[in-house]
Design a protein around this motif. Structure first.
Motif, PDB file in Angstrom:
ATOM      1  N   ARG A   9       0.837  -1.202   0.000  1.00  0.00           N
ATOM      2  CA  ARG A   9       0.000   0.000   0.000  1.00  0.00           C
ATOM      3  C   ARG A   9       0.870   1.250   0.000  1.00  0.00           C
ATOM      4  NH1 ARG A   9      -1.978   3.216   3.936  1.00  0.00           N
ATOM      5  NH2 ARG A   9      -3.926   4.268   3.442  1.00  0.00           N
ATOM      6  N   GLU A  10       1.890   1.240   0.857  1.00  0.00           N
ATOM      7  CA  GLU A  10       2.804   2.384   0.926  1.00  0.00           C
ATOM      8  C   GLU A  10       3.538   2.574  -0.396  1.00  0.00           C
ATOM      9  OE1 GLU A  10       3.025   4.556   3.519  1.00  0.00           O
ATOM     10  OE2 GLU A  10       1.405   3.385   4.418  1.00  0.00           O
ATOM     11  N   ALA A  11       3.977   1.453  -1.000  1.00  0.00           N
ATOM     12  CA  ALA A  11       4.703   1.526  -2.271  1.00  0.00           C
ATOM     13  C   ALA A  11       3.795   2.076  -3.369  1.00  0.00           C
ATOM     14  CB  ALA A  11       5.236   0.150  -2.653  1.00  0.00           C
ATOM     15  N   PHE A  12       2.558   1.572  -3.402  1.00  0.00           N
ATOM     16  CA  PHE A  12       1.594   2.032  -4.407  1.00  0.00           C
ATOM     17  C   PHE A  12       1.360   3.535  -4.245  1.00  0.00           C
ATOM     18  CE2 PHE A  12      -2.707   2.900  -5.903  1.00  0.00           C
ATOM     19  CZ  PHE A  12      -2.740   2.272  -7.140  1.00  0.00           C
ATOM     20  N   LEU A  13       1.081   3.953  -3.011  1.00  0.00           N
ATOM     21  CA  LEU A  13       0.832   5.376  -2.756  1.00  0.00           C
ATOM     22  C   LEU A  13       2.080   6.211  -3.000  1.00  0.00           C
ATOM     23  CD1 LEU A  13      -1.438   5.396   0.417  1.00  0.00           C
ATOM     24  CD2 LEU A  13      -2.052   5.998  -1.937  1.00  0.00           C
ATOM     25  N   GLY A  14       3.240   5.635  -2.736  1.00  0.00           N
ATOM     26  CA  GLY A  14       4.488   6.346  -2.996  1.00  0.00           C
ATOM     27  C   GLY A  14       4.643   6.677  -4.472  1.00  0.00           C
ATOM     28  N   HIS A  15       4.281   5.709  -5.331  1.00  0.00           N
ATOM     29  CA  HIS A  15       4.344   5.950  -6.784  1.00  0.00           C
ATOM     30  C   HIS A  15       3.354   7.038  -7.193  1.00  0.00           C
ATOM     31  CE1 HIS A  15       7.161   2.847  -7.843  1.00  0.00           C
ATOM     32  NE2 HIS A  15       6.454   1.920  -7.236  1.00  0.00           N
ATOM     33  N   VAL A  16       2.133   6.945  -6.666  1.00  0.00           N
ATOM     34  CA  VAL A  16       1.103   7.946  -6.995  1.00  0.00           C
ATOM     35  C   VAL A  16       1.565   9.326  -6.524  1.00  0.00           C
ATOM     36  CG1 VAL A  16      -1.279   8.689  -6.586  1.00  0.00           C
ATOM     37  CG2 VAL A  16      -0.786   6.264  -6.972  1.00  0.00           C
ATOM     38  N   LYS A  17       2.110   9.374  -5.298  1.00  0.00           N
ATOM     39  CA  LYS A  17       2.570  10.646  -4.727  1.00  0.00           C
ATOM     40  C   LYS A  17       3.660  11.272  -5.594  1.00  0.00           C
ATOM     41  CE  LYS A  17       4.508  12.596  -0.468  1.00  0.00           C
ATOM     42  NZ  LYS A  17       5.919  12.911  -0.710  1.00  0.00           N
ATOM     43  N   GLU A  29      -3.536   9.357  -1.610  1.00  0.00           N
ATOM     44  CA  GLU A  29      -4.569   8.371  -1.297  1.00  0.00           C
ATOM     45  C   GLU A  29      -5.948   8.867  -1.712  1.00  0.00           C
ATOM     46  OE1 GLU A  29      -6.259   5.470   2.202  1.00  0.00           O
ATOM     47  OE2 GLU A  29      -4.493   6.686   2.612  1.00  0.00           O
ATOM     48  N   ARG A  30      -6.215  10.142  -1.486  1.00  0.00           N
ATOM     49  CA  ARG A  30      -7.516  10.701  -1.877  1.00  0.00           C
ATOM     50  C   ARG A  30      -7.710  10.569  -3.385  1.00  0.00           C
ATOM     51  NH1 ARG A  30      -8.321  16.949  -0.858  1.00  0.00           N
ATOM     52  NH2 ARG A  30      -6.773  16.922  -2.506  1.00  0.00           N
ATOM     53  N   ALA A  31      -6.686  10.903  -4.142  1.00  0.00           N
ATOM     54  CA  ALA A  31      -6.757  10.769  -5.598  1.00  0.00           C
ATOM     55  C   ALA A  31      -6.952   9.306  -5.992  1.00  0.00           C
ATOM     56  CB  ALA A  31      -5.499  11.334  -6.253  1.00  0.00           C
ATOM     57  N   ALA A  32      -6.193   8.405  -5.377  1.00  0.00           N
ATOM     58  CA  ALA A  32      -6.279   6.976  -5.703  1.00  0.00           C
ATOM     59  C   ALA A  32      -7.673   6.439  -5.433  1.00  0.00           C
ATOM     60  CB  ALA A  32      -5.236   6.188  -4.911  1.00  0.00           C
ATOM     61  N   ARG A  33      -8.252   6.816  -4.291  1.00  0.00           N
ATOM     62  CA  ARG A  33      -9.587   6.315  -3.941  1.00  0.00           C
ATOM     63  C   ARG A  33     -10.639   6.758  -4.962  1.00  0.00           C
ATOM     64  NH1 ARG A  33     -10.612   4.191   0.938  1.00  0.00           N
ATOM     65  NH2 ARG A  33      -8.824   3.939   2.312  1.00  0.00           N
ATOM     66  N   VAL A  34     -10.622   8.015  -5.331  1.00  0.00           N
ATOM     67  CA  VAL A  34     -11.619   8.536  -6.274  1.00  0.00           C
ATOM     68  C   VAL A  34     -11.449   7.904  -7.652  1.00  0.00           C
ATOM     69  CG1 VAL A  34     -12.405  10.597  -7.506  1.00  0.00           C
ATOM     70  CG2 VAL A  34     -11.964  10.709  -5.048  1.00  0.00           C
ATOM     71  N   VAL A  35     -10.225   7.892  -8.146  1.00  0.00           N
ATOM     72  CA  VAL A  35      -9.981   7.383  -9.499  1.00  0.00           C
ATOM     73  C   VAL A  35     -10.307   5.888  -9.582  1.00  0.00           C
ATOM     74  CG1 VAL A  35      -8.199   6.988 -11.256  1.00  0.00           C
ATOM     75  CG2 VAL A  35      -8.330   9.193 -10.080  1.00  0.00           C
ATOM     76  N   LEU A  36      -9.921   5.119  -8.556  1.00  0.00           N
ATOM     77  CA  LEU A  36     -10.209   3.676  -8.584  1.00  0.00           C
ATOM     78  C   LEU A  36     -11.694   3.396  -8.434  1.00  0.00           C
ATOM     79  CD1 LEU A  36      -7.155   2.361  -6.574  1.00  0.00           C
ATOM     80  CD2 LEU A  36      -7.616   2.008  -9.012  1.00  0.00           C
ATOM     81  N   ALA A  37     -12.417   4.215  -7.661  1.00  0.00           N
ATOM     82  CA  ALA A  37     -13.863   4.030  -7.536  1.00  0.00           C
ATOM     83  C   ALA A  37     -14.550   4.273  -8.884  1.00  0.00           C
ATOM     84  CB  ALA A  37     -14.436   4.966  -6.469  1.00  0.00           C
ATOM     85  N   LEU A  38     -14.090   5.281  -9.608  1.00  0.00           N
ATOM     86  CA  LEU A  38     -14.653   5.557 -10.933  1.00  0.00           C
ATOM     87  C   LEU A  38     -14.237   4.485 -11.939  1.00  0.00           C
ATOM     88  CD1 LEU A  38     -14.147   9.419 -11.052  1.00  0.00           C
ATOM     89  CD2 LEU A  38     -16.337   8.233 -11.179  1.00  0.00           C
ATOM     90  N   LEU A  39     -12.982   4.063 -11.881  1.00  0.00           N
ATOM     91  CA  LEU A  39     -12.503   3.032 -12.809  1.00  0.00           C
ATOM     92  C   LEU A  39     -13.266   1.730 -12.603  1.00  0.00           C
ATOM     93  CD1 LEU A  39     -10.483   2.128 -14.992  1.00  0.00           C
ATOM     94  CD2 LEU A  39      -8.939   1.461 -13.131  1.00  0.00           C
ATOM     95  N   GLY A  40     -13.495   1.372 -11.349  1.00  0.00           N
ATOM     96  CA  GLY A  40     -14.199   0.126 -11.040  1.00  0.00           C
ATOM     97  C   GLY A  40     -15.574   0.056 -11.664  1.00  0.00           C
ATOM     98  N   THR A  93      -6.170  19.848 -12.550  1.00  0.00           N
ATOM     99  CA  THR A  93      -5.595  19.061 -11.453  1.00  0.00           C
ATOM    100  C   THR A  93      -6.153  17.644 -11.474  1.00  0.00           C
ATOM    101  OG1 THR A  93      -7.240  19.758  -9.790  1.00  0.00           O
ATOM    102  CG2 THR A  93      -5.238  21.101  -9.986  1.00  0.00           C
ATOM    103  N   ALA A  94      -7.412  17.486 -11.863  1.00  0.00           N
ATOM    104  CA  ALA A  94      -8.008  16.149 -11.924  1.00  0.00           C
ATOM    105  C   ALA A  94      -7.341  15.308 -13.011  1.00  0.00           C
ATOM    106  CB  ALA A  94      -9.512  16.245 -12.175  1.00  0.00           C
ATOM    107  N   ALA A  95      -6.991  15.917 -14.136  1.00  0.00           N
ATOM    108  CA  ALA A  95      -6.292  15.191 -15.199  1.00  0.00           C
ATOM    109  C   ALA A  95      -4.957  14.674 -14.669  1.00  0.00           C
ATOM    110  CB  ALA A  95      -6.085  16.097 -16.417  1.00  0.00           C
ATOM    111  N   TRP A  96      -4.301  15.479 -13.863  1.00  0.00           N
ATOM    112  CA  TRP A  96      -3.036  15.117 -13.223  1.00  0.00           C
ATOM    113  C   TRP A  96      -3.256  13.956 -12.253  1.00  0.00           C
ATOM    114  CZ3 TRP A  96       1.562  16.999 -14.610  1.00  0.00           C
ATOM    115  CH2 TRP A  96       2.641  16.923 -13.725  1.00  0.00           C
ATOM    116  N   ASP A  97      -4.339  14.059 -11.440  1.00  0.00           N
ATOM    117  CA  ASP A  97      -4.689  13.000 -10.480  1.00  0.00           C
ATOM    118  C   ASP A  97      -4.936  11.679 -11.205  1.00  0.00           C
ATOM    119  OD1 ASP A  97      -4.666  14.830  -8.332  1.00  0.00           O
ATOM    120  OD2 ASP A  97      -6.785  15.287  -8.565  1.00  0.00           O
ATOM    121  N   VAL A  98      -5.748  11.730 -12.255  1.00  0.00           N
ATOM    122  CA  VAL A  98      -6.100  10.530 -13.015  1.00  0.00           C
ATOM    123  C   VAL A  98      -4.843   9.896 -13.599  1.00  0.00           C
ATOM    124  CG1 VAL A  98      -7.288   9.683 -15.095  1.00  0.00           C
ATOM    125  CG2 VAL A  98      -8.476  11.252 -13.520  1.00  0.00           C
ATOM    126  N   SER A  99      -4.000  10.711 -14.184  1.00  0.00           N
ATOM    127  CA  SER A  99      -2.775  10.214 -14.799  1.00  0.00           C
ATOM    128  C   SER A  99      -1.845   9.587 -13.762  1.00  0.00           C
ATOM    129  CB  SER A  99      -2.075  11.365 -15.529  1.00  0.00           C
ATOM    130  OG  SER A  99      -0.826  10.940 -15.990  1.00  0.00           O
TER     131      SER A  99
END
Length: 135
Positions: A9-17, A29-40, A93-99
């Protein structure tokens, strides 16, 4: 076992960060949660299950229990939806989050799985995942 999941989890979030250039893991984490909820909401069955199996548990659960989407969103609308869910976000900023999130997801998936994921999504998502496909 628990330590291994936490590390993943830390490694995954580290990459996103890093990719999102966030100041904190909480922002990542906030970005990851939103993007993954939409992707799902856009993936079904086996493809969603296979991708979930490659993600840290907390994020796998988000992917498997998605926000409901009435229809597949175009990449532009996916970014807009992300902006709507993240407080203070703009489309830029959302495009950045998604990417940041989807390129990390692409790294977790192999090329074969990513290909299957892209087949389930409207055209143009390859760019959001940072994996432009030859046309």
């Amino acid at each position: 076992m628990a330590a291994e999941m936490t590390l993943r989890r830390e490694a995954f979030l580290g990459h996103v960060k890093e990719r999102g250039e966030y100041d904190t893991l909480e922002e990542a984490e906030r970005a990851a949660r939103v993007v993954l909820a939409l992707l799902g909401a856009h993936l079904v069955g086996d493809v969603r299950a296979q991708l979930a199996a490659r993600l840290p548990e907390a994020f796998a659960l988000i992917l498997l229990n998605p926000l409901q989407s009435a229809e597949p969103l175009s990449p532009e609308r996916f970014v807009r939806a992300t902006a709507a869910w993240i407080e203070g976000a703009t489309e830029q900023t959302a495009a950045w989050d998604v990417s940041a999130v989807l390129s990390t997801v692409a790294d977790a998936a192999d090329e074969d799985l990513l290909g299957q994921i892209l087949l389930e999504l409207p055209a143009g998502y390859d760019l959001l995942f940072g994996r432009p496909q030859p046309t």
